[in-house]
Design an enzyme around this catalytic site. Structure first.
Site, PDB file in Angstrom:
ATOM      1  N   LYS A  93       0.853  -1.192   0.000  1.00  0.00           N
ATOM      2  CA  LYS A  93       0.000   0.000   0.000  1.00  0.00           C
ATOM      3  C   LYS A  93       0.887   1.238   0.000  1.00  0.00           C
ATOM      4  O   LYS A  93       1.861   1.315   0.737  1.00  0.00           O
ATOM      5  CB  LYS A  93      -0.899  -0.021   1.240  1.00  0.00           C
ATOM      6  CG  LYS A  93      -1.783   1.227   1.440  1.00  0.00           C
ATOM      7  CD  LYS A  93      -1.105   2.351   2.228  1.00  0.00           C
ATOM      8  CE  LYS A  93      -0.671   1.966   3.615  1.00  0.00           C
ATOM      9  NZ  LYS A  93       0.040   3.124   4.292  1.00  0.00           N
TER      10      LYS A  93
ATOM     11  N   VAL B  28       9.055  -4.892   7.550  1.00  0.00           N
ATOM     12  CA  VAL B  28       8.139  -4.714   8.680  1.00  0.00           C
ATOM     13  C   VAL B  28       8.244  -3.279   9.193  1.00  0.00           C
ATOM     14  O   VAL B  28       9.315  -2.673   9.170  1.00  0.00           O
ATOM     15  CB  VAL B  28       8.490  -5.717   9.802  1.00  0.00           C
ATOM     16  CG1 VAL B  28       7.638  -5.490  11.038  1.00  0.00           C
ATOM     17  CG2 VAL B  28       8.335  -7.151   9.290  1.00  0.00           C
TER      18      VAL B  28
ATOM     19  N   ALA C 251       7.143  -0.439   7.912  1.00  0.00           N
ATOM     20  CA  ALA C 251       7.780   0.263   6.806  1.00  0.00           C
ATOM     21  C   ALA C 251       6.910   1.311   6.135  1.00  0.00           C
ATOM     22  O   ALA C 251       7.356   1.978   5.207  1.00  0.00           O
ATOM     23  CB  ALA C 251       8.242  -0.755   5.757  1.00  0.00           C
TER      24      ALA C 251
ATOM     25  N   GLY D  90       2.058  -3.343   5.190  1.00  0.00           N
ATOM     26  CA  GLY D  90       2.274  -4.780   5.131  1.00  0.00           C
ATOM     27  C   GLY D  90       1.304  -5.565   5.988  1.00  0.00           C
ATOM     28  O   GLY D  90       0.596  -6.443   5.495  1.00  0.00           O
TER      29      GLY D  90
ATOM     30  N   ASP E  98      -6.082   1.081   8.480  1.00  0.00           N
ATOM     31  CA  ASP E  98      -5.753   0.920   7.068  1.00  0.00           C
ATOM     32  C   ASP E  98      -6.351  -0.320   6.436  1.00  0.00           C
ATOM     33  O   ASP E  98      -6.342  -0.458   5.198  1.00  0.00           O
ATOM     34  CB  ASP E  98      -4.225   0.849   6.879  1.00  0.00           C
ATOM     35  CG  ASP E  98      -3.551   2.205   7.007  1.00  0.00           C
ATOM     36  OD1 ASP E  98      -4.263   3.217   7.163  1.00  0.00           O
ATOM     37  OD2 ASP E  98      -2.308   2.245   6.956  1.00  0.00           O
TER      38      ASP E  98
END
Length: 292
Positions: free
Chosen positions: A13, A101, A103, A107, A142
């Site tokens: 994303k 991770v 990031a 994820g 998200d």
């Protein structure tokens, strides 16, 4: 769906922009953002099983080896769906972890969204898109947007999602300087510097041509970028390198960092930028974007 189960992509994303507003009563921030998704990212595989289990594989699996399954967002998504839909079956879930991770590329949220999609099919759950989105929001702000895997305008704290603009064909270079950037400290730094921020507004992101992409990116921003750079100055170096890459239309940090990106009009240009980033010791990935 096969006898061996099924698998779904959990694509990276990217926030093309991220405008942050006040902290709400539920301790989430109002925001306005345009989420887009790469073709590549993590992979979720599910198979029918008596019990619920989670195995993590892939290059970034070692970073999650000490995390109990019940703390993983994928496992929590499976538990929540099973509980809310009164599913008595289990599932053997494999998370193939390719994205860094903490990031800023969603994820965990993308993994959870893909797990929900896969398990709805595996368990034959009859659930509306609206109900699935509400359930996803309980996992994280998200996660509902990551169900879409297409450009979406996101507002509220992530619960308000509208179809985003149609974009021209775009390729992206994602670069992370191998720095983990937990979301909490970055938002707290933003809050300290902005005790009364203005309510965020969705941008009129009309970008049919590449010139309009550059114009729209120039008229927007990531409100968390400066605070991530303060914590990890190497992010500024990455952004400068990406902005200077041949063919780059725009460069920005995604989410709360530390992954940065540049947009390109060709695969060749995006690949060139990722090779240069890898030569500097960074993690990098080139991918096409889902543009509609």
């Amino acid at each position: 769906m096969t006898a061996a189960g099924l698998h779904l992509a959990a694509p990276a994303k990217i926030n093309l922009y991220l405008h942050i507003g006040p902290l709400r009563a539920d301790r989430l921030h109002d925001l306005a953002s345009l989420f887009v998704f790469a073709h590549d990212g993590d992979v979720i595989r599910v198979e029918a099983a008596k019990d619920l289990s989670l195995k993590v594989t892939g290059p970034y699996a070692p970073l999650l080896k000490d995390l109990p399954p019940e703390k993983n967002l994928v496992y929590r998504a499976a538990e929540l769906l099973a509980r809310e839909a009164d599913v008595r079956a289990g599932a053997a879930i494999t998370l193939e972890k390719h994205l860094p991770v903490a990031a800023g590329v969603g994820g965990g949220s993308a993994d959870a969204a893909a797990a929900l999609r896969a398990l709805v099919k595996l368990w034959n759950v009859n659930i509306s898109e609206t109900a699935l989105s509400r359930l996803a929001f309980r996992l994280g702000a998200d996660v509902p947007a990551c169900l879409a895997r297409a450009p979406v305008n996101v507002s509220g704290a992530g619960e308000r999602i509208e179809k985003g603009p149609v974009l021209p064909p775009l390729w992206i270079a994602l670069v992370n300087p191998r720095v983990e950037m937990p979301t909490g400290p970055i938002f707290r730094a933003f809050d300290a510097a902005n005790p009364v921020p203005h309510p965020p507004k969705l941008a009129a992101f009309r970008a049919v041509s590449y010139a309009q992409v550059k114009e729209a990116m120039g008229a927007t921003r990531n409100d968390l970028e400066a605070f991530a750079i303060e914590k990890a100055p190497v992010i500024k170096d990455v952004l400068d390198d990406l902005a200077a890459a041949p063919g780059a239309l725009a460069a920005r940090m995604s989410g709360s960092g530390a992954t940065c990106f540049a947009l390109f009009a060709s695969w060749a240009a995006a690949s060139r930028a990722t090779r240069a980033a890898c030569a500097r010791g960074h993690w990098a990935m080139a991918s096409a974007l889902h543009v509609r």
